[in-house]
Design an enzyme around this catalytic site. Sequence first.
Site, short mmCIF file in Angstrom:
data_model
loop_
_atom_site.label_atom_id
_atom_site.label_comp_id
_atom_site.label_asym_id
_atom_site.label_seq_id
_atom_site.Cartn_x
_atom_site.Cartn_y
_atom_site.Cartn_z
N ASP A 67 1.58 5.63 0.56
CA ASP A 67 2.86 5.51 1.25
C ASP A 67 3.00 6.66 2.23
O ASP A 67 3.20 7.80 1.83
CB ASP A 67 3.99 5.53 0.21
CG ASP A 67 5.34 5.16 0.81
OD1 ASP A 67 5.43 5.05 2.05
OD2 ASP A 67 6.30 5.00 0.04
N HIS A 116 5.49 6.88 4.14
CA HIS A 116 6.93 7.14 3.99
C HIS A 116 7.62 7.39 5.32
O HIS A 116 8.72 7.97 5.36
CB HIS A 116 7.14 8.33 3.04
CG HIS A 116 8.31 8.16 2.11
ND1 HIS A 116 9.46 8.89 2.21
CD2 HIS A 116 8.48 7.33 1.07
CE1 HIS A 116 10.31 8.55 1.26
NE2 HIS A 116 9.74 7.58 0.54
N GLU A 130 1.30 2.26 3.69
CA GLU A 130 2.69 1.79 3.75
C GLU A 130 3.51 2.66 4.70
O GLU A 130 3.40 3.89 4.68
CB GLU A 130 3.30 1.83 2.35
CG GLU A 130 4.76 1.43 2.30
CD GLU A 130 5.30 1.40 0.89
OE1 GLU A 130 6.52 1.60 0.71
OE2 GLU A 130 4.51 1.19 -0.05
N GLU A 174 10.56 -1.92 3.83
CA GLU A 174 11.70 -1.53 3.00
C GLU A 174 12.92 -1.19 3.84
O GLU A 174 14.05 -1.24 3.36
CB GLU A 174 11.33 -0.34 2.11
CG GLU A 174 11.09 0.95 2.86
CD GLU A 174 10.54 2.05 1.96
OE1 GLU A 174 11.34 2.83 1.43
OE2 GLU A 174 9.31 2.11 1.81
N HIS A 207 9.01 -4.45 -2.21
CA HIS A 207 9.29 -3.05 -2.46
C HIS A 207 10.34 -2.97 -3.57
O HIS A 207 11.32 -3.69 -3.56
CB HIS A 207 9.84 -2.43 -1.17
CG HIS A 207 10.16 -0.98 -1.24
ND1 HIS A 207 11.42 -0.50 -1.51
CD2 HIS A 207 9.37 0.11 -1.05
CE1 HIS A 207 11.41 0.82 -1.47
NE2 HIS A 207 10.18 1.22 -1.20
#
Length: 386
Positions: A182, A184, A208, A234, A284
């Site tokens: 991730d 992020h 991700e 997400e 997610h």
Amino acid sequence: MVSTITKIESFRVPPRWLMVRVETSDGIVGWGEGTLEGHVEAVEGALEDLKERFIGYDSDKIEEIWQKAYRHRFYRGGPVLMSALSGLDIALWDIKGKRLGVPVYELLGGKVRDYIQVYGWIGGDKPANVRENAEARKKQGFTAVKMNATESIGWLDSPSKLDDTVERLRQVKEVGIDAGLDFHGRVHRGMAKQLARALEPHRPLFIEEPLLPEHLEGFKQLAGMTTCPIATGERLYTRWDYKPYFEANCIDIAQPDIAHAGGISETRRIADMAEAFDVALAPHCPLGPIALAASMHVGLSKANFVIQEMSMGMHYNLQAKGGQYDLLSYCKNPNIFDVKDGMVKALEGPGLGVEVNEELVRQVSKDEGSWRNPVFFGPDGSVREW
């Protein structure tokens, strides 16, 4: 006989979740989740508006309620409205399944698989001890994990900052377990290109949010230069948010969060749209058991589903209140989420299939505060992405 909505309640519960309880005139109770991490007060305000509009409404009219909630206040979409709507929508599907005595996936066309592949988290916001954590997850029955790719990182930083990421992935793969990384949204384009290229030889399951969601052009560029599967979603809340990503052919895995993306109703529509573009579905869900169950019902009924995130033992759960509240804490039937050979068996109970410990929910919500995400700063004092 029409079964109307008589009550809509919300409960803040640790570690950071907002549970939504809906009751009908025939005494059926459904549970949803409208968690929007760090913005609970805003969602509670949006839920007050939904109460005003839908108390007394026919609870069977899920699609009509969704459309009116989304369209009738002129301003639409965004994380706050969609999270509140998620809580209500999930609870209404739970109610309908309970009324008819069937799991929600039966209302979505029936299941196309008997098991859901899952992954758990390792490391934390500042990833460490990943090898030991991966070994522990493997013993728990997981065959895949996810971890943050980097700590705080500058807009343009020393390339050596990426070496630790590559080494962590290498260590986890040595354990014999797959790993998604991730980013992020912490890693800006100049660093993201380097990191994606460096990770390729170690074959991550996916990368991700390699960039912040507003940078569609960057996603297109990255997709053209890496073989790593790109996942995001997400922070995309509707099918219209996803549409330009699908049209640009720049993501491989859609990750709608069912507690942010309009609940079961909109998540399944996003899944269908993704399938038309040969994009996989991996919901997610670093959240609670209601959101997990709802995500699983969508996954069980969609052909392009690939893997499901679950928060059991996640660092956020363990950091809050001494780690005494985790994914299974509010379930009277926690065995429904047992992991074996990387899989969780299809849920079988009516509705969502989760028996909520309402007494505990009400008890712990009485003095629950507001969770706030960590904030990152660079050595020069400038703001960095969390």
